[in-house]
Design a protein around this motif. Structure first.
Motif, PDB file in Angstrom:
ATOM      1  N   PHE A 336      -0.452  13.201  -5.026  1.00 43.00           N
ATOM      2  CA  PHE A 336      -1.754  12.679  -4.620  1.00 43.00           C
ATOM      3  C   PHE A 336      -1.550  11.693  -3.472  1.00 43.00           C
ATOM      4  N   PRO A 337      -2.561  11.517  -2.638  1.00 48.27           N
ATOM      5  CA  PRO A 337      -2.381  10.726  -1.408  1.00 48.27           C
ATOM      6  C   PRO A 337      -2.267   9.233  -1.643  1.00 48.27           C
ATOM      7  N   ALA A 338      -1.345   8.621  -0.898  1.00 53.78           N
ATOM      8  CA  ALA A 338      -1.188   7.166  -0.861  1.00 53.78           C
ATOM      9  C   ALA A 338      -0.340   6.823   0.348  1.00 53.78           C
ATOM     10  N   LEU A 339      -0.704   5.773   1.052  1.00 49.95           N
ATOM     11  CA  LEU A 339       0.043   5.349   2.220  1.00 49.95           C
ATOM     12  C   LEU A 339       1.244   4.507   1.814  1.00 49.95           C
ATOM     13  N   ALA A 340       2.254   4.468   2.660  1.00 55.51           N
ATOM     14  CA  ALA A 340       3.408   3.591   2.472  1.00 55.51           C
ATOM     15  C   ALA A 340       4.118   3.455   3.807  1.00 55.51           C
ATOM     16  N   ASP A 341       4.829   2.363   3.988  1.00 60.81           N
ATOM     17  CA  ASP A 341       5.611   2.135   5.192  1.00 60.81           C
ATOM     18  C   ASP A 341       6.910   2.923   5.081  1.00 60.81           C
ATOM     19  N   GLU A 342       6.923   4.104   5.674  1.00 55.28           N
ATOM     20  CA  GLU A 342       8.095   4.962   5.569  1.00 55.28           C
ATOM     21  C   GLU A 342       9.195   4.574   6.545  1.00 55.28           C
ATOM     22  N   GLY A 343       8.945   3.557   7.366  1.00 60.21           N
ATOM     23  CA  GLY A 343       9.999   3.060   8.235  1.00 60.21           C
ATOM     24  C   GLY A 343      11.038   2.255   7.485  1.00 60.21           C
ATOM     25  N   LEU A 344      10.691   1.813   6.280  1.00 63.09           N
ATOM     26  CA  LEU A 344      11.604   1.018   5.469  1.00 63.09           C
ATOM     27  C   LEU A 344      12.322   1.869   4.417  1.00 63.09           C
ATOM     28  N   ALA A 346      11.886   5.901   2.095  1.00 62.14           N
ATOM     29  CA  ALA A 346      11.124   7.113   1.804  1.00 62.14           C
ATOM     30  C   ALA A 346      10.156   6.812   0.665  1.00 62.14           C
ATOM     31  N   VAL A 347       9.040   7.548   0.623  1.00 60.75           N
ATOM     32  CA  VAL A 347       7.970   7.213  -0.315  1.00 60.75           C
ATOM     33  C   VAL A 347       8.430   7.212  -1.763  1.00 60.75           C
ATOM     34  N   LYS A 348       9.396   8.065  -2.103  1.00 63.91           N
ATOM     35  CA  LYS A 348       9.829   8.152  -3.491  1.00 63.91           C
ATOM     36  C   LYS A 348      11.235   7.593  -3.718  1.00 63.91           C
ATOM     37  N   ASP A 349      11.677   6.714  -2.824  1.00 67.35           N
ATOM     38  CA  ASP A 349      12.864   5.922  -3.115  1.00 67.35           C
ATOM     39  C   ASP A 349      12.503   4.927  -4.221  1.00 67.35           C
ATOM     40  N   TYR A 350      13.422   4.706  -5.140  1.00 62.23           N
ATOM     41  CA  TYR A 350      13.171   3.749  -6.210  1.00 62.23           C
ATOM     42  C   TYR A 350      13.493   2.323  -5.763  1.00 62.23           C
ATOM     43  N   TRP A 444       8.887   3.488  -4.094  1.00 61.88           N
ATOM     44  CA  TRP A 444       8.597   2.585  -2.986  1.00 61.88           C
ATOM     45  C   TRP A 444       7.134   2.648  -2.569  1.00 61.88           C
ATOM     46  N   PHE A 445       6.540   3.837  -2.529  1.00 64.91           N
ATOM     47  CA  PHE A 445       5.164   3.932  -2.025  1.00 64.91           C
ATOM     48  C   PHE A 445       4.218   3.078  -2.856  1.00 64.91           C
ATOM     49  N   ASN A 448       4.980  -0.778  -2.221  1.00 67.58           N
ATOM     50  CA  ASN A 448       4.569  -1.117  -0.859  1.00 67.58           C
ATOM     51  C   ASN A 448       3.061  -1.007  -0.684  1.00 67.58           C
ATOM     52  N   ASN A 449       2.459  -0.002  -1.317  1.00 62.73           N
ATOM     53  CA  ASN A 449       1.030   0.211  -1.145  1.00 62.73           C
ATOM     54  C   ASN A 449       0.228  -0.929  -1.739  1.00 62.73           C
ATOM     55  N   TYR A 450       0.647  -1.431  -2.890  1.00 65.86           N
ATOM     56  CA  TYR A 450      -0.124  -2.479  -3.556  1.00 65.86           C
ATOM     57  C   TYR A 450       0.207  -3.875  -3.074  1.00 65.86           C
ATOM     58  N   LEU A 451       1.424  -4.085  -2.579  1.00 66.57           N
ATOM     59  CA  LEU A 451       1.821  -5.435  -2.194  1.00 66.57           C
ATOM     60  C   LEU A 451       2.012  -5.602  -0.695  1.00 66.57           C
ATOM     61  N   GLY A 452       2.445  -4.534  -0.016  1.00 64.20           N
ATOM     62  CA  GLY A 452       2.544  -4.580   1.444  1.00 64.20           C
ATOM     63  C   GLY A 452       3.306  -5.785   1.956  1.00 64.20           C
ATOM     64  N   ALA A 453       2.674  -6.519   2.864  1.00 68.57           N
ATOM     65  CA  ALA A 453       3.322  -7.676   3.484  1.00 68.57           C
ATOM     66  C   ALA A 453       3.477  -8.847   2.527  1.00 68.57           C
TER      67      ALA A 453
END
Length: 461
Positions: A336-344, A346-350, A444-445, A448-453
Motif C-alpha cells: 500500500f502507498p506511503a512516502l519515505a526518504d529513499e535517499g537514506l 530503502a523503504v523496507k530496510d529495518y 524504514w518507510f 520515516n513517514n511518521y517522524l521524518g525530520a
C-alpha cells in the motif's frame, strides 16, 4: 492485509466492475451534484451517467475533486483510464496508477477535498462493510475532527475484525511447544518476571493481542505491513477497565488503524495515540513497554520458564513457519502507498527506533550485523544498545555514566565490572541495575513517514 478473501459480501464497486447496471438504491438520490457525480463513477446506472459525471468534475477544473477521483480510481474497475485522464486534467500531473496518485496526494497536504468528499467516502466504505458505521459518523470525519487526513485512509482488504485479535490467548509451557522450530522468531516480553513468547508465525495472522503480563494489562499492536510490533499498556488513568483493541480494516500510509472496543476511536498503531473518534484530542497516549524479537531457541535459553502461545487460538489459520505474508516479507516493495526518504534507506530496510525522553532516534539494523554493542544517547539520556541483525534482536538500556563492551553473553563496563543482560534491566554483581528502554523494530518507510525530520538517525561507521 489482502491475504484474507472477501467473504462477507461483494460490495457494489465489484458489481460495477463487470458491467453498467442500476445504481444502488440507497445512493440514487443525492442533493449535491458533485456528490452524485463521485458516486456515479463507482455506481453508474449507464455509460452515459458515468460520462456525464466525469464531465461535470472535469469542467469544475479544481483540484479539490482529486481526492474523490483517486478513491473512485481504485474501485471503478474497467474505467480507471478515464478517471486517470480526468485526474491529469485537473491536476496537471502525469501519473498512472492508484498507488502513485495516493503518493501524490500524501505529498500535497495543502489540497483540501471538496466538502462532498466526506459523504462520498462514508457511502463507499459503508457499502464495503456496514459495521464500519461506528467509525463513520459525519461529524467525526471533518478535517477539524481528525488528526489524520480522511483522503489517506484506505481499505486494507479486510472487514472489521477480519484480522481477529487474540484476547487472553491460551499459553503453554516451553517444553510443550513442539510445533516451534528453533529459528522461528518470537515477540519476547517479560514484565515483573512473567516471561511470554508470541510467535510471529501466529501473530502475523492476528496482528493484535490483549493480555495481562506480570499483572499489567497490555496489547501488542503488530502491523505486518510496516514491520512493527509495539507493546502498549492499556490501563489508562481514570478508567476502571483496560482498553481492549482490535483491527479496524483501515490503513493510513500503509499502517494499520486499530480501534478500542469501548469508545470505537481509531488509533494510530505506530504512535499509540487516538486519531479519530471520541478519544481523539483527549490527550490520551498509550505507554510503550519493552519488547524484543528473537529466535525461539535464544529466547527459550534466556527465559526457560517462558510460556508461549498455543496453536489452539480458536481460529483456522495456517500457522506454519514462513507462511503468513511470505511474499510481502520477501519483496522490496510496499503493498500500500506511503512516502519515505529513499535517499537514506530503502523503504523496507529495518530500523530499531526509540521514542522516549522527549525525542526519537533510529538505528539501522545493519549497525548490529554480527552482533554489536553500541554506546549512544537520545536527548540527554545515555543508552547502550545490544543487538544481532540476523534475528532482528535489539535491546536498549539506560547506561548512566557507564560505557560498555561485550563479554560473551554479558557486558563489561569501563571499570571491569560485569553486568548481566536481562529482559527488564542490566544487573551488576553488586545488585545495581540499569533499566530497559522501550523500543521496537520497524521498516524504514514507517519510521520515516511518521517522524521524518523529527527523528535522529544513527550513522553507521
Amino acid at each position: 492485509m489482502t491475504d484474507f478473501p472477501l467473504t462477507r459480501r461483494r460490495f457494489g464497486a465489484l458489481a460495477a466492475a463487470a458491467s453498467f447496471g442500476p445504481a444502488l438504491p440507497a445512493l440514487a438520490q443525492a442533493e449535491d451534484p458533485l456528490l452524485q457525480a463521485q458516486l456515479s463513477l463507482i455506481y453508474p446506472g449507464s455509460r452515459e451517467e458515468f460520462d456525464d459525471a466525469l464531465a461535470l468534475i472535469v469542467a469544475r477544473a479544481d483540484r479539490d475533486m482529486a481526492a474523490g477521483l483517486i478513491r473512485a480510481h481504485r474501485f471503478s474497475r474497467g474505467q480507471q483510464h478515464l478517471i486517470n485522464a480526468a485526474l491529469q486534467s485537473i491536476t496537471g500531473e502525469t501519473i498512472g496508477s492508484w498507488f502513485d496518485w495516493m503518493l501524490w496526494q500524501e505529498a500535497n497536504p495543502e489540497i483540501t477535498p471538496h466538502p462532498s468528499y466526506i459523504e462520498f467516502t462514508r457511502r463507499v466504505l459503508l457499502d464495503i462493510d456496514p459495521n464500519w458505521a461506528v467509525f463513520l459518523e459525519p461529524e467525526t470525519l471533518s478535517p477539524e475532527a481528525m488528526d489524520i487526513r480522511l483522503e489517506e485512509v484506505t481499505w486494507g482488504g479486510v472487514f472489521l475484525d477480519g484480522i481477529p485479535s487474540l484476547d487472553n490467548p491460551e499459553l503453554i509451557g516451553a517444553t510443550e511447544a513442539e510445533y516451534m522450530r528453533g529459528d522461528d522468531l518470537v515477540f519476547g516480553v517479560s514484565i515483573n518476571g512473567d516471561a511470554r513468547a508470541y510467535p510471529l508465525r501466529i501473530m502475523g495472522w492476528h496482528e493484535m493481542f490483549n493480555d495481562v503480563i506480570g499483572g499489567v494489562p497490555v496489547a501488542l499492536a503488530y502491523c505486518t505491513l510496516c514491520g512493527a510490533g509495539i507493546l502498549f499498556e492499556t490501563q489508562l488513568e481514570g478508567r476502571a477497565e483496560p482498553l481492549i483493541f482490535g483491527s479496524s480494516g483501515f490503513l493510513y500510509r500503509s499502517n494499520k488503524l486499530m480501534f478500542d472496543r469501548e469508545t470505537h476511536s481509531l488509533w494510530n498503531q505506530f504512535t499509540g495515540a487516538p486519531v479519530q473518534g471520541p478519544l481523539r484530542g483527549s490527550g490520551v497516549q498509550l505507554r510503550e513497554r519493552p519488547i524484543v524479537i528473537d529466535s525461539w531457541a535464544n529466547w527459550r535459553a534466556a527465559e526457560p520458564a517462558t510460556r508461549i502461545l498455543s496453536l489452539n487460538t480458536g481460529h483456522d489459520r495456517d500457522y506454519g513457519s514462513g507462511v503468513v505474508y511470505r511474499d510481502y516479507f520477501a519483496s522490496p516493495r510496499l503493498m500500500f502507498p506511503a512516502l519515505a526518504d529513499e535517499g537514506l534507506h530503502a523503504v523496507k530496510d529495518y530500523v530499531f527506533g526509540i521514542r522516549q525522553f522527549g525525542g526519537a532516534k533510529a538505528w539501522p539494523l545493519d549497525a548490529f550485523a554480527g552482533g554489536a554493542v553500541i554506546n549512544d544517547a537520545l536527548q540527554d539520556r545515555a543508552l547502550v544498545l545490544i543487538g544481532d541483525a540476523e534475528t532482528r534482536t535489539i535491546r536498549a538500556y539506560e547506561r548512566g555514566e557507564a560505557t560498555f563492551t561485550a563479554d560473551g553473553v554479558a557486558l563489561v563496563d569501563q571499570d571491569g565490572a560485569t553486568w548481566q543482560i536481562g529482559a527488564e534491566a542490566l544487573t551488576a554483581q553488586d545488585g545495581a541495575t540499569l533499566p530497559r528502554v522501550a523500543g521496537h523494530i520497524a521498516y524504514w518507510f514507517a519510521w520515516n513517514n511518521y517522524l521524518g525530520a523529527e527523528t535522529e538517525l544513527y550513522a553507521v561507521e
